[in-house]
Design an enzyme around this catalytic site. Sequence first.
Site, PDB file in Angstrom:
ATOM      1  N   CYS A   1      -1.692   8.168   1.269  1.00 37.22           N
ATOM      2  CA  CYS A   1      -2.735   7.200   1.602  1.00 37.22           C
ATOM      3  C   CYS A   1      -4.092   7.869   1.809  1.00 37.22           C
ATOM      4  O   CYS A   1      -5.114   7.185   1.826  1.00 37.22           O
ATOM      5  CB  CYS A   1      -2.339   6.405   2.836  1.00 37.22           C
ATOM      6  SG  CYS A   1      -1.934   7.415   4.264  1.00 37.22           S
TER       7      CYS A   1
ATOM      8  N   ALA B   1      -0.488  -5.208  -0.391  1.00 32.14           N
ATOM      9  CA  ALA B   1       0.164  -6.513  -0.587  1.00 32.14           C
ATOM     10  C   ALA B   1       1.311  -6.707   0.399  1.00 32.14           C
ATOM     11  O   ALA B   1       1.444  -7.772   1.019  1.00 32.14           O
ATOM     12  CB  ALA B   1       0.658  -6.638  -2.023  1.00 32.14           C
ATOM     13  N   THR B   2       2.128  -5.658   0.568  1.00 30.65           N
ATOM     14  CA  THR B   2       3.250  -5.763   1.510  1.00 30.65           C
ATOM     15  C   THR B   2       2.739  -5.871   2.940  1.00 30.65           C
ATOM     16  O   THR B   2       3.268  -6.650   3.744  1.00 30.65           O
ATOM     17  CB  THR B   2       4.179  -4.550   1.371  1.00 30.65           C
ATOM     18  OG1 THR B   2       4.596  -4.433   0.008  1.00 30.65           O
ATOM     19  CG2 THR B   2       5.403  -4.697   2.252  1.00 30.65           C
ATOM     20  N   GLY B   3       1.703  -5.104   3.263  1.00 29.34           N
ATOM     21  CA  GLY B   3       1.141  -5.156   4.609  1.00 29.34           C
ATOM     22  C   GLY B   3       0.606  -6.527   4.965  1.00 29.34           C
ATOM     23  O   GLY B   3       0.784  -7.010   6.094  1.00 29.34           O
TER      24      GLY B   3
ATOM     25  N   GLU C   1      -1.053   0.018   8.488  1.00 29.92           N
ATOM     26  CA  GLU C   1      -1.789   1.053   7.744  1.00 29.92           C
ATOM     27  C   GLU C   1      -1.511   0.774   6.283  1.00 29.92           C
ATOM     28  O   GLU C   1      -0.394   0.940   5.808  1.00 29.92           O
ATOM     29  CB  GLU C   1      -1.320   2.448   8.167  1.00 29.92           C
ATOM     30  CG  GLU C   1      -2.228   3.559   7.657  1.00 29.92           C
ATOM     31  CD  GLU C   1      -1.827   4.057   6.284  1.00 29.92           C
ATOM     32  OE1 GLU C   1      -2.367   3.529   5.288  1.00 29.92           O
ATOM     33  OE2 GLU C   1      -0.985   4.956   6.202  1.00 29.92           O
TER      34      GLU C   1
ATOM     35  N   GLY D   1       2.322   1.253   4.559  1.00 28.48           N
ATOM     36  CA  GLY D   1       2.675   0.993   3.170  1.00 28.48           C
ATOM     37  C   GLY D   1       1.514   0.402   2.411  1.00 28.48           C
ATOM     38  O   GLY D   1       0.350   0.591   2.772  1.00 28.48           O
ATOM     39  N   GLY D   2       1.824  -0.325   1.339  1.00 25.58           N
ATOM     40  CA  GLY D   2       0.804  -0.880   0.465  1.00 25.58           C
ATOM     41  C   GLY D   2       0.154  -2.129   1.004  1.00 25.58           C
ATOM     42  O   GLY D   2       0.672  -2.804   1.907  1.00 25.58           O
TER      43      GLY D   2
END
Length: 451
Positions: free
Chosen positions: A260, A209-211, A226, A206-207
């Site tokens: 991505c 910030a969330t990662g 990732e 995912g993105g």
Amino acid sequence: MLIAQTTRSLQASKADSPIAIVIQAALDAEPKMDGTPAYLRATYLEDTANSILQNKEALAITIVQEGIKTIREARSEVLRAHTTLKLCAEEAKRNTGEVIPFDQVQNGVGRIGWTDMRPVGLVAAITPFNDPLNLVVHKVGPAIAAGCPVIVKPHEATPGSAKQLLALFRQNGLPEGAFQVIEGSGAEIGKQLVEHPAVKMVTFTGGKATGQAVAISAAGRPTALEMGGVCSTVVMADADLETAATRIVSGMFAAAGQNCLHVQRVLIDDAVYDTVVKSLVEKTGQIRLGDPMSEDTDMGSLISEASAQRCAGILGDALGLGATLLIGGEQAGKSFQPTLVADVPTTARIYSEEVFGPITVIERFQGLDQAVSRLTAADASLALAIFTQSLTVPFSLRRIRTGSIIINDSTDFRIDAMPFGGPFPAGLAREGVQCAIKSMSEPQLMCLNLN
């Protein structure tokens, strides 16, 4: 054994929350999966891969109805999911340790040793909306191959194909609780899942910030992240320009740029800049938008109107700083036209921030050193591509922090057996079937004294 019993008792003592229920079912399935021989785990995977083919149209329709893909893109994803599970079935039989030569030192003489690969335990998987089936398969398949129970929290907008996959696994005999799907928001359900002490490994796509939030929540446990980034493609003067333009445009607008591996920057040698830009603009203008269920549609919409508005904002920022719009740029609801923009200053957001939409920056460079210098200054990425006839030029790119260098193909070229990921901040560890199975396993040393 006492610790395991205590953990289960603690979970059972809580209210029947969704997390408590799926965790308990996974813990119940853990010894079953650990005791399942490799050939049987491979059978579950092989049979479910065949079931995916038998249900390919139903799966493809779900992908289109919930997400961002056209029917042709969705069918392609279903076929990739089939292939990914087949690869997992093969690797389930090959997840082996190694023999240790103990006689390399004097006091090791008369002893033999080896490592066995043991399942790491319960895996928590967080998956995105852009490949709602195949990216789930990339986490579930390796977990089953390694002998681990797995709980998937799919993106809240696209859970349907993950639930269909679960039904197929159960139809093919996978033990109850070995694979589960839990729905809900990432901020609430995802966080609770990742933080749960019974979870032994976390895998996330995912993105950024969330990662990073997932990494904090999972601190101290094996984690595979990732998190995307800005992927770039270099076109040298000696490239096959027609092939380069065709493949770059495909990489720009597949999944409406919500990929991505999306080609966000294209650096073109000054000697062929005008020729390549003309071709890119012409091919971009031929991209057909429309009903995603139509066989004639090339590109679908974005996942939400908010995502489309974000793309409009990023483009507006670049244009306000003096960039030149070459084609596209219009937004209507969730739809955003395929867009090319040139003369973008390095201070613009689109130059360094992942756009996750159908916008690409076109740049001119003079000499390979200039291109390498610009790319070296950027954050790490998952992939970098170069079009050239030279055998040596691509090696000049190895100093750039990227997970892969793709030669004479777009950055979005991928087969599911490839190691996949990038260095921080693009990611942590690697996906791809073999790498994922290894990350969901841990070596256990056996030492036998023959004296």
